[in-house]
Design an enzyme around this catalytic site. Sequence first.
Site, mmCIF file in Angstrom:
data_model
loop_
_atom_site.group_PDB
_atom_site.id
_atom_site.type_symbol
_atom_site.label_atom_id
_atom_site.label_comp_id
_atom_site.label_asym_id
_atom_site.label_seq_id
_atom_site.Cartn_x
_atom_site.Cartn_y
_atom_site.Cartn_z
ATOM 1 N N ASP A 30 35.613 30.246 13.227
ATOM 2 C CA ASP A 30 36.604 30.835 12.332
ATOM 3 C C ASP A 30 37.925 30.729 13.086
ATOM 4 O O ASP A 30 38.176 31.473 14.031
ATOM 5 C CB ASP A 30 36.252 32.300 12.036
ATOM 6 N N ASN A 79 40.950 31.020 11.764
ATOM 7 C CA ASN A 79 42.008 31.822 11.144
ATOM 8 C C ASN A 79 43.270 31.005 10.885
ATOM 9 O O ASN A 79 44.387 31.484 11.053
ATOM 10 C CB ASN A 79 42.317 33.044 12.017
ATOM 11 N N GLU A 130 31.690 37.004 14.615
ATOM 12 C CA GLU A 130 31.603 38.434 14.253
ATOM 13 C C GLU A 130 30.150 38.914 14.254
ATOM 14 O O GLU A 130 29.643 39.488 13.286
ATOM 15 C CB GLU A 130 32.278 38.714 12.910
#
Length: 607
Positions: A494, A496, A349
Amino acid sequence: MWRFPTAHAVLRGVRTAVERCSRAQTVTEKAAGAMERAVVRCVPSEPKLSLSFALADGSHKNMQRDQSEPLGRALSRIATNALKGHAKSVAPKKSRKNRPNASGSSACAGPDSAAPSEPVVKLYYREEAVAEDVLNMDAWQDGAVLQIGDVKYKVERNPPAFTELQLPRYIMAGFPVCPKLSLEFGDPAGSLFRWYREVKPPATEPEGEGPSSFSPSLACSTWTETGVNERVYTPSNADIGLRLKLHCTPGNGQRFGPSRELESVCPVEAGPGTCTFDHRHLYTKKVTDSSLIRTISYNILADTYAQTEFSRTVLYPYCAPYALELDYRQNLIQKELTGYNADLICLQEVDRAVFSDSLVPALEAFGLEGVFRIKQHEGLATFYRKSKFSLLSQHDISFHEALQSDPIHKELLDKLVLYPPAQERVFQRSSVLQVSVLQSTKDSSKKICVANTHLYWHPKGGYIRLIQMAVALAHIRHISCDLYPGIPVIFCGDFNSTPSTGMYHFVINGSIPEDHEDWASNGEEERCNMSLTHFFKLKSACGEPAYTNYVGGFHGCLDYIFIDLNALEVEQVIPLPSHEEVTTHQALPSVSHPSDHIALVCDLKWK
């Protein structure tokens, strides 16, 4: 004539002389009889060269001339400019008396008002005049002397120069200030930096004036040295309420270019106090030795997601609005990352502007270099310590594009096409994989494959994450077995996925059965039963923490650093913040933590 030092060891000894503010330096040089400076920028790949110098009247001239033009034409143009500058400096104010009459001459012109002639302009090299038919590219040599009338200029060809120089807008006490800079013909290590803090005059009222008529801000700022002569400055509480100034001189170890000064737009603000990462930094005070690789995986929360009405009112309503602003969060991110003294940093991100304007300047100042891979609105960044690693190659992919076009995924694609609804959803996802192959600077036989990703986020997207992971591991196997046989793998991101999901089971166990519940994670309509296997023997280096993501409505472990057990082992895991620290302001992000995720940090060891 001033001669620049030729060794880096001399740099610190000449700081005081070369870092004077440019105006005072010019006055000193003139008093000492030193020549003015004429700066020439001449790059073979460009058709024109630039020439910059100051005329006697104080005006500054910037000229662009064809490199293939004869010198004589350039000198003629300089003479014309000098004449125009002289004419402007002596021109009387317009009045009826000295307006031109019908014949074109001034009404009060006399015999002594003849127009001045062009000054003699010559270029000398090694005390001999350069012939006017010599081409500009060859004529303007470093050390040549340009003479305009009675004024002489020392020609400096391609001296070190800043092409970009900026201070961050928001500065806080206790947080490092890392100027963004780009240099041409120089490097930061050979450049000189000096920091100043503002000295505000006492706010006294002028005689006969009321208190409302005087503004201290109208007074001119004066500055005092902070004593810091490094690229990065960390303001103290004594700087709160004061602006900062940076005086910097570009250099390359042999010589210096023209200095520049920057003043901060805003004064230094007070910091937030203790942050969630302060205690963690106690474990990472020094850079590790060559046998260890300190590795970070961190989703830093993209500004494009943090600065929405939905984020402020639904996702993070407990977070103070100013703490969601990018300028504020960047201070915390820079301090947190630089304090870990890491060798590898994998970030998710990452806004493109955050990468170039914030992360690169900050981490470069601490010895790291980075690469970026955009997804859509944000992307992935991988940084590595330059003293330990060099970048050999990059092998980034978009999952859906690679699945459709790369033959190594044909078997997986053949299974997926049997389930059109699931195939369509997989092809719609924009997730990417960043893969960098690094080589040890100490031992060229040691190479490592560093992968970084951010898998699809939706809670019901379990089967999509399984397929994305299968593509990722097949791609990484191709790199680590076919292109660079036998190199170890570090896979950060990440993902998730909590430890109870099919994705985690697949990574750790090497296979996933076709009847796993995640194949129907979004209902029967998108079910896509298939069995998968992979080649690697992987382990989560930081184990399975209770959470790496902690927001108001959810907390769980979503982030991992997977390592190749055949080649790497864990030396130490830097403890995560305590639950009390994480929940001090209810949840994340907060005024003391810049993201909704927590950084994973561990020291890895070559086997």
